[in-house]
Design an enzyme around this catalytic site. Sequence first.
Site, PDB file in Angstrom:
ATOM      1  N   ASN A   1     -53.676  28.490 -27.079  1.00 43.34           N
ATOM      2  CA  ASN A   1     -52.916  29.497 -26.339  1.00 43.34           C
ATOM      3  C   ASN A   1     -51.828  28.737 -25.570  1.00 43.34           C
ATOM      4  O   ASN A   1     -52.106  28.090 -24.565  1.00 43.34           O
ATOM      5  CB  ASN A   1     -53.823  30.285 -25.394  1.00 43.34           C
ATOM      6  CG  ASN A   1     -53.071  31.351 -24.628  1.00 43.34           C
ATOM      7  OD1 ASN A   1     -51.945  31.147 -24.172  1.00 43.34           O
ATOM      8  ND2 ASN A   1     -53.698  32.504 -24.444  1.00 43.34           N
TER       9      ASN A   1
ATOM     10  N   GLU B   1     -50.146  33.840 -27.317  1.00 40.15           N
ATOM     11  CA  GLU B   1     -49.259  34.082 -26.172  1.00 40.15           C
ATOM     12  C   GLU B   1     -47.909  33.382 -26.340  1.00 40.15           C
ATOM     13  O   GLU B   1     -47.474  32.612 -25.486  1.00 40.15           O
ATOM     14  CB  GLU B   1     -49.924  33.680 -24.850  1.00 40.15           C
ATOM     15  CG  GLU B   1     -50.895  34.734 -24.315  1.00 40.15           C
ATOM     16  CD  GLU B   1     -51.091  34.636 -22.816  1.00 40.15           C
ATOM     17  OE1 GLU B   1     -50.343  35.286 -22.078  1.00 40.15           O
ATOM     18  OE2 GLU B   1     -52.009  33.896 -22.399  1.00 40.15           O
TER      19      GLU B   1
ATOM     20  N   ASP C   1     -57.675  33.070 -28.974  1.00 39.18           N
ATOM     21  CA  ASP C   1     -58.107  33.353 -27.605  1.00 39.18           C
ATOM     22  C   ASP C   1     -58.838  34.690 -27.624  1.00 39.18           C
ATOM     23  O   ASP C   1     -58.219  35.746 -27.699  1.00 39.18           O
ATOM     24  CB  ASP C   1     -56.885  33.398 -26.685  1.00 39.18           C
ATOM     25  CG  ASP C   1     -57.249  33.694 -25.239  1.00 39.18           C
ATOM     26  OD1 ASP C   1     -58.431  33.968 -24.948  1.00 39.18           O
ATOM     27  OD2 ASP C   1     -56.340  33.674 -24.386  1.00 39.18           O
TER      28      ASP C   1
ATOM     29  N   ASP D   1     -61.611  30.242 -25.938  1.00 49.52           N
ATOM     30  CA  ASP D   1     -60.909  30.018 -27.202  1.00 49.52           C
ATOM     31  C   ASP D   1     -61.925  29.543 -28.236  1.00 49.52           C
ATOM     32  O   ASP D   1     -62.599  28.528 -28.031  1.00 49.52           O
ATOM     33  CB  ASP D   1     -59.814  28.966 -27.013  1.00 49.52           C
ATOM     34  CG  ASP D   1     -58.832  29.370 -25.927  1.00 49.52           C
ATOM     35  OD1 ASP D   1     -57.875  30.090 -26.236  1.00 49.52           O
ATOM     36  OD2 ASP D   1     -59.054  28.979 -24.759  1.00 49.52           O
TER      37      ASP D   1
ATOM     38  N   ASP E   1     -52.302  26.874 -19.340  1.00 48.95           N
ATOM     39  CA  ASP E   1     -53.594  26.853 -18.650  1.00 48.95           C
ATOM     40  C   ASP E   1     -54.756  26.767 -19.631  1.00 48.95           C
ATOM     41  O   ASP E   1     -55.916  26.705 -19.220  1.00 48.95           O
ATOM     42  CB  ASP E   1     -53.755  28.059 -17.713  1.00 48.95           C
ATOM     43  CG  ASP E   1     -53.271  29.363 -18.308  1.00 48.95           C
ATOM     44  OD1 ASP E   1     -52.961  29.402 -19.513  1.00 48.95           O
ATOM     45  OD2 ASP E   1     -53.191  30.366 -17.564  1.00 48.95           O
ATOM     46  N   HIS E   2     -54.462  26.744 -20.919  1.00 49.76           N
ATOM     47  CA  HIS E   2     -55.466  26.514 -21.961  1.00 49.76           C
ATOM     48  C   HIS E   2     -55.313  25.101 -22.513  1.00 49.76           C
ATOM     49  O   HIS E   2     -54.232  24.506 -22.436  1.00 49.76           O
ATOM     50  CB  HIS E   2     -55.277  27.486 -23.127  1.00 49.76           C
ATOM     51  CG  HIS E   2     -55.541  28.910 -22.808  1.00 49.76           C
ATOM     52  ND1 HIS E   2     -56.622  29.602 -23.293  1.00 49.76           N
ATOM     53  CD2 HIS E   2     -54.840  29.799 -22.051  1.00 49.76           C
ATOM     54  CE1 HIS E   2     -56.583  30.855 -22.863  1.00 49.76           C
ATOM     55  NE2 HIS E   2     -55.509  30.999 -22.101  1.00 49.76           N
TER      56      HIS E   2
END
Length: 281
Positions: free
Chosen positions: A10, A37, A150, A221, A250-251
Amino acid sequence: MPTLRIATYNINGITARLDNLLAWLKETQPDIACLQELKCPDERFPAAALKKAGYNAVWHGQQSWNGVAILARGATPVEIRRGLPGDSRDTHSRYLEAKVGDLTIACLYLPNGNPAPGPKFDYKLMWFARLIVHAKTLVKSKQPVILCGDFNVMPTDLDVYKPENWEGDALFRPEVREAYRLLLKQGWTDAIRKKHPKERIYTFWKYWRNSFARDAGLRIDHLLLTPDLAKKLKAAGVDKATRGQPHSSDHAPAWIELGVTAKKRAAKKAKKPAGTPRKPK
Protein backbone atom coordinates in the site's frame (compact mmCIF):
# COMPACT_ATOMS: atom_id res chain seq x y z
CA MET A 1 14.62 -24.49 -7.73
CA PRO A 2 14.33 -20.87 -8.87
CA THR A 3 11.95 -18.76 -6.84
CA LEU A 4 9.39 -16.15 -7.74
CA ARG A 5 9.03 -13.15 -5.43
CA ILE A 6 5.59 -11.52 -5.19
CA ALA A 7 4.92 -8.48 -3.01
CA THR A 8 2.01 -6.29 -2.00
CA TYR A 9 2.50 -2.68 -0.96
CA ASN A 10 0.00 0.00 0.00
CA ILE A 11 1.99 2.96 -1.32
CA ASN A 12 -0.36 5.61 0.12
CA GLY A 13 -0.03 7.99 -2.82
CA ILE A 14 2.11 6.90 -5.77
CA THR A 15 2.80 10.45 -6.99
CA ALA A 16 4.09 11.66 -3.63
CA ARG A 17 6.03 8.46 -2.93
CA LEU A 18 7.31 7.47 -6.36
CA ASP A 19 10.93 7.82 -5.25
CA ASN A 20 10.26 5.51 -2.28
CA LEU A 21 8.62 2.99 -4.58
CA LEU A 22 11.44 3.03 -7.12
CA ALA A 23 14.06 2.66 -4.39
CA TRP A 24 12.25 -0.35 -2.94
CA LEU A 25 11.84 -1.96 -6.36
CA LYS A 26 15.53 -1.50 -7.09
CA GLU A 27 16.58 -2.91 -3.73
CA THR A 28 14.28 -5.95 -3.52
CA GLN A 29 13.46 -6.60 -7.20
CA PRO A 30 10.15 -8.43 -6.78
CA ASP A 31 9.03 -10.29 -9.88
CA ILE A 32 5.45 -9.12 -9.30
CA ALA A 33 4.32 -6.22 -7.13
CA CYS A 34 0.75 -5.26 -6.28
CA LEU A 35 0.09 -1.68 -5.19
CA GLN A 36 -2.83 -0.09 -3.38
CA GLU A 37 -3.95 3.46 -2.61
CA LEU A 38 -2.48 4.97 -5.76
CA LYS A 39 -4.56 8.12 -5.17
CA CYS A 40 -4.17 9.24 -8.77
CA PRO A 41 -6.29 9.07 -11.94
CA ASP A 42 -5.32 6.70 -14.72
CA GLU A 43 -3.69 9.38 -16.84
CA ARG A 44 -1.27 10.35 -14.04
CA PHE A 45 -0.03 6.84 -13.28
CA PRO A 46 3.79 6.87 -13.66
CA ALA A 47 3.97 4.06 -16.21
CA ALA A 48 7.05 5.50 -17.97
CA ALA A 49 9.10 5.75 -14.76
CA LEU A 50 8.17 2.19 -13.80
CA LYS A 51 8.99 0.89 -17.26
CA LYS A 52 12.38 2.55 -17.04
CA ALA A 53 12.87 0.67 -13.78
CA GLY A 54 12.09 -2.59 -15.59
CA TYR A 55 8.40 -2.99 -14.73
CA ASN A 56 5.37 -3.22 -16.99
CA ALA A 57 2.06 -2.42 -15.35
CA VAL A 58 -1.71 -2.45 -15.46
CA TRP A 59 -3.60 -0.11 -13.17
CA HIS A 60 -7.04 1.09 -12.08
CA GLY A 61 -6.75 4.61 -10.75
CA GLN A 62 -9.04 7.14 -9.10
CA GLN A 63 -8.61 10.83 -8.37
CA SER A 64 -7.40 11.39 -4.77
CA TRP A 65 -8.64 8.04 -3.46
CA ASN A 66 -8.18 4.27 -3.76
CA GLY A 67 -6.47 2.87 -6.86
CA VAL A 68 -4.70 -0.46 -7.46
CA ALA A 69 -1.94 -1.65 -9.81
CA ILE A 70 -0.09 -4.81 -10.77
CA LEU A 71 3.57 -4.56 -11.82
CA ALA A 72 5.69 -7.28 -13.42
CA ARG A 73 9.44 -7.36 -13.98
CA GLY A 74 10.49 -8.78 -17.33
CA ALA A 75 6.91 -9.78 -18.15
CA THR A 76 3.70 -8.13 -19.29
CA PRO A 77 0.63 -8.27 -17.03
CA VAL A 78 -2.53 -8.85 -19.05
CA GLU A 79 -5.63 -7.37 -17.45
CA ILE A 80 -8.55 -9.79 -17.17
CA ARG A 81 -10.85 -8.04 -14.69
CA ARG A 82 -11.28 -4.45 -13.56
CA GLY A 83 -13.50 -3.95 -10.54
CA LEU A 84 -15.03 -6.48 -8.16
CA PRO A 85 -18.19 -8.05 -9.59
CA GLY A 86 -21.51 -7.96 -7.79
CA ASP A 87 -22.46 -4.26 -7.76
CA SER A 88 -22.48 -2.24 -10.96
CA ARG A 89 -23.05 0.95 -8.93
CA ASP A 90 -19.73 0.65 -7.10
CA THR A 91 -17.33 3.14 -8.70
CA HIS A 92 -14.43 2.71 -6.27
CA SER A 93 -11.14 1.59 -7.82
CA ARG A 94 -10.41 -1.26 -5.42
CA TYR A 95 -9.90 -4.44 -7.44
CA LEU A 96 -7.79 -5.54 -10.40
CA GLU A 97 -6.98 -8.96 -11.86
CA ALA A 98 -4.28 -9.81 -14.36
CA LYS A 99 -2.40 -12.73 -15.81
CA VAL A 100 1.37 -12.77 -15.41
CA GLY A 101 2.58 -15.81 -17.26
CA ASP A 102 0.61 -18.73 -15.87
CA LEU A 103 -0.35 -16.97 -12.64
CA THR A 104 -3.55 -15.07 -11.95
CA ILE A 105 -2.83 -12.07 -9.73
CA ALA A 106 -5.74 -10.41 -7.94
CA CYS A 107 -4.89 -7.10 -6.25
CA LEU A 108 -7.38 -5.54 -3.84
CA TYR A 109 -7.89 -2.63 -1.49
CA LEU A 110 -10.71 -3.56 0.86
CA PRO A 111 -12.65 -0.64 2.42
CA ASN A 112 -11.54 0.62 5.83
CA GLY A 113 -15.09 0.81 7.18
CA ASN A 114 -14.65 3.33 9.98
CA PRO A 115 -16.54 4.67 11.80
CA ALA A 116 -18.34 1.50 12.81
CA PRO A 117 -21.21 0.95 12.96
CA GLY A 118 -22.38 3.16 10.13
CA PRO A 119 -22.72 3.39 6.33
CA LYS A 120 -18.98 2.99 5.70
CA PHE A 121 -18.92 -0.18 7.78
CA ASP A 122 -21.99 -1.50 5.94
CA TYR A 123 -20.19 -0.87 2.64
CA LYS A 124 -17.14 -2.73 3.91
CA LEU A 125 -19.19 -5.79 4.84
CA MET A 126 -21.02 -5.76 1.50
CA TRP A 127 -17.71 -5.43 -0.37
CA PHE A 128 -16.26 -8.30 1.66
CA ALA A 129 -19.31 -10.45 0.87
CA ARG A 130 -18.82 -9.76 -2.86
CA LEU A 131 -15.14 -10.67 -2.51
CA ILE A 132 -16.02 -13.99 -0.87
CA VAL A 133 -18.36 -14.86 -3.75
CA HIS A 134 -15.79 -14.00 -6.41
CA ALA A 135 -12.89 -15.61 -4.54
CA LYS A 136 -14.82 -18.88 -4.53
CA THR A 137 -14.90 -18.84 -8.33
CA LEU A 138 -11.14 -18.27 -8.38
CA VAL A 139 -10.54 -21.30 -6.16
CA LYS A 140 -12.90 -23.43 -8.24
CA SER A 141 -11.07 -22.46 -11.43
CA LYS A 142 -8.22 -24.77 -10.37
CA GLN A 143 -5.80 -22.13 -11.68
CA PRO A 144 -2.86 -20.84 -9.61
CA VAL A 145 -4.12 -17.60 -8.05
CA ILE A 146 -2.60 -15.07 -5.64
CA LEU A 147 -5.18 -12.87 -3.91
CA CYS A 148 -3.33 -10.06 -2.21
CA GLY A 149 -3.46 -6.50 -1.02
CA ASP A 150 -4.62 -4.32 1.84
CA PHE A 151 -7.53 -6.24 3.39
CA ASN A 152 -8.02 -3.77 6.26
CA VAL A 153 -8.57 -6.65 8.67
CA MET A 154 -6.51 -8.03 11.53
CA PRO A 155 -7.58 -11.69 11.55
CA THR A 156 -6.49 -12.57 15.11
CA ASP A 157 -5.18 -11.05 18.33
CA LEU A 158 -1.70 -11.93 17.13
CA ASP A 159 -2.09 -9.45 14.26
CA VAL A 160 -2.56 -6.32 16.34
CA TYR A 161 -0.66 -4.46 19.01
CA LYS A 162 -2.81 -4.31 22.16
CA PRO A 163 -5.95 -5.95 20.72
CA GLU A 164 -8.03 -4.71 23.66
CA ASN A 165 -7.69 -1.18 22.26
CA TRP A 166 -9.15 -2.16 18.87
CA GLU A 167 -12.28 -4.10 19.77
CA GLY A 168 -14.71 -1.55 18.30
CA ASP A 169 -12.63 -0.66 15.25
CA ALA A 170 -13.87 -1.65 11.78
CA LEU A 171 -10.60 -3.48 11.11
CA PHE A 172 -11.05 -5.75 14.11
CA ARG A 173 -14.77 -6.16 14.69
CA PRO A 174 -16.05 -9.78 14.89
CA GLU A 175 -18.01 -9.45 11.63
CA VAL A 176 -14.86 -8.59 9.69
CA ARG A 177 -12.73 -11.30 11.24
CA GLU A 178 -15.49 -13.81 10.53
CA ALA A 179 -15.60 -12.73 6.89
CA TYR A 180 -11.84 -13.32 6.64
CA ARG A 181 -12.27 -16.74 8.25
CA LEU A 182 -14.94 -17.65 5.71
CA LEU A 183 -12.62 -16.54 2.91
CA LEU A 184 -9.82 -18.80 4.13
CA LYS A 185 -12.27 -21.67 4.55
CA GLN A 186 -12.62 -21.78 0.75
CA GLY A 187 -9.10 -23.19 0.61
CA TRP A 188 -6.90 -20.09 0.65
CA THR A 189 -3.64 -20.09 2.61
CA ASP A 190 -2.56 -16.94 4.47
CA ALA A 191 1.09 -17.11 3.38
CA ILE A 192 2.64 -14.90 6.06
CA ARG A 193 0.80 -16.60 8.90
CA LYS A 194 1.70 -19.99 7.42
CA LYS A 195 5.41 -19.17 7.62
CA HIS A 196 5.14 -17.24 10.91
CA PRO A 197 2.45 -19.12 12.86
CA LYS A 198 3.17 -17.62 16.29
CA GLU A 199 5.00 -14.40 15.50
CA ARG A 200 3.71 -10.87 15.97
CA ILE A 201 4.47 -9.57 12.52
CA TYR A 202 3.03 -6.26 11.29
CA THR A 203 2.59 -4.48 7.95
CA PHE A 204 1.18 -1.11 9.08
CA TRP A 205 2.13 1.49 11.67
CA LYS A 206 0.27 4.79 12.18
CA TYR A 207 2.21 8.01 11.69
CA TRP A 208 1.30 9.32 15.12
CA ARG A 209 2.32 8.49 18.72
CA ASN A 210 5.69 7.16 17.57
CA SER A 211 3.96 3.93 16.51
CA PHE A 212 6.72 2.62 14.27
CA ALA A 213 9.50 3.13 16.80
CA ARG A 214 7.36 1.39 19.44
CA ASP A 215 6.42 -1.37 16.98
CA ALA A 216 2.77 -0.66 17.72
CA GLY A 217 1.58 -2.12 14.45
CA LEU A 218 -1.13 -4.06 12.67
CA ARG A 219 -1.03 -6.88 10.12
CA ILE A 220 -3.60 -5.88 7.52
CA ASP A 221 -1.78 -6.62 4.24
CA HIS A 222 -2.13 -10.25 3.22
CA LEU A 223 -1.13 -12.64 0.45
CA LEU A 224 -3.53 -15.57 0.00
CA LEU A 225 -2.66 -18.59 -2.12
CA THR A 226 -4.72 -21.26 -3.82
CA PRO A 227 -3.91 -24.83 -2.64
CA ASP A 228 -1.56 -25.61 -5.52
CA LEU A 229 0.56 -22.52 -4.85
CA ALA A 230 0.51 -23.03 -1.08
CA LYS A 231 2.48 -26.22 -1.64
CA LYS A 232 5.19 -24.18 -3.37
CA LEU A 233 5.52 -21.51 -0.66
CA LYS A 234 9.17 -21.16 0.31
CA ALA A 235 9.29 -17.96 2.36
CA ALA A 236 7.21 -14.98 3.45
CA GLY A 237 7.93 -11.76 5.28
CA VAL A 238 7.68 -7.99 5.53
CA ASP A 239 10.19 -5.38 4.35
CA LYS A 240 9.88 -3.50 7.63
CA ALA A 241 12.89 -1.26 6.98
CA THR A 242 11.04 0.34 4.06
CA ARG A 243 8.51 1.77 6.51
CA GLY A 244 11.35 3.50 8.35
CA GLN A 245 12.55 5.46 5.31
CA PRO A 246 11.90 9.22 5.09
CA HIS A 247 8.52 10.16 3.63
CA SER A 248 7.45 6.52 3.53
CA SER A 249 3.98 5.05 3.34
CA ASP A 250 2.47 4.00 6.67
CA HIS A 251 2.52 0.44 5.29
CA ALA A 252 5.50 -1.81 4.65
CA PRO A 253 5.64 -4.21 1.69
CA ALA A 254 4.71 -7.80 2.46
CA TRP A 255 6.15 -10.53 0.25
CA ILE A 256 6.31 -14.23 -0.51
CA GLU A 257 8.67 -16.48 -2.43
CA LEU A 258 7.31 -19.41 -4.43
CA GLY A 259 9.23 -22.30 -5.94
CA VAL A 260 7.92 -21.51 -9.41
CA THR A 261 8.95 -19.29 -12.31
CA ALA A 262 6.56 -17.04 -14.21
CA LYS A 263 6.86 -17.38 -17.96
CA LYS A 264 8.41 -14.26 -19.47
CA ARG A 265 5.62 -13.70 -21.94
CA ALA A 266 2.21 -12.13 -22.09
CA ALA A 267 -0.76 -14.44 -21.72
CA LYS A 268 -2.09 -13.58 -25.19
CA LYS A 269 -5.20 -15.72 -24.92
CA ALA A 270 -6.44 -14.15 -21.72
CA LYS A 271 -9.90 -12.75 -22.27
CA LYS A 272 -11.78 -10.02 -20.47
CA PRO A 273 -15.14 -10.98 -18.98
CA ALA A 274 -18.15 -9.57 -20.78
CA GLY A 275 -18.80 -6.00 -19.79
CA THR A 276 -15.35 -5.38 -18.33
CA PRO A 277 -14.10 -1.96 -19.46
CA ARG A 278 -10.62 -1.60 -20.89
CA LYS A 279 -8.04 0.64 -19.28
CA PRO A 280 -8.18 4.10 -20.81
CA LYS A 281 -5.23 4.89 -23.08
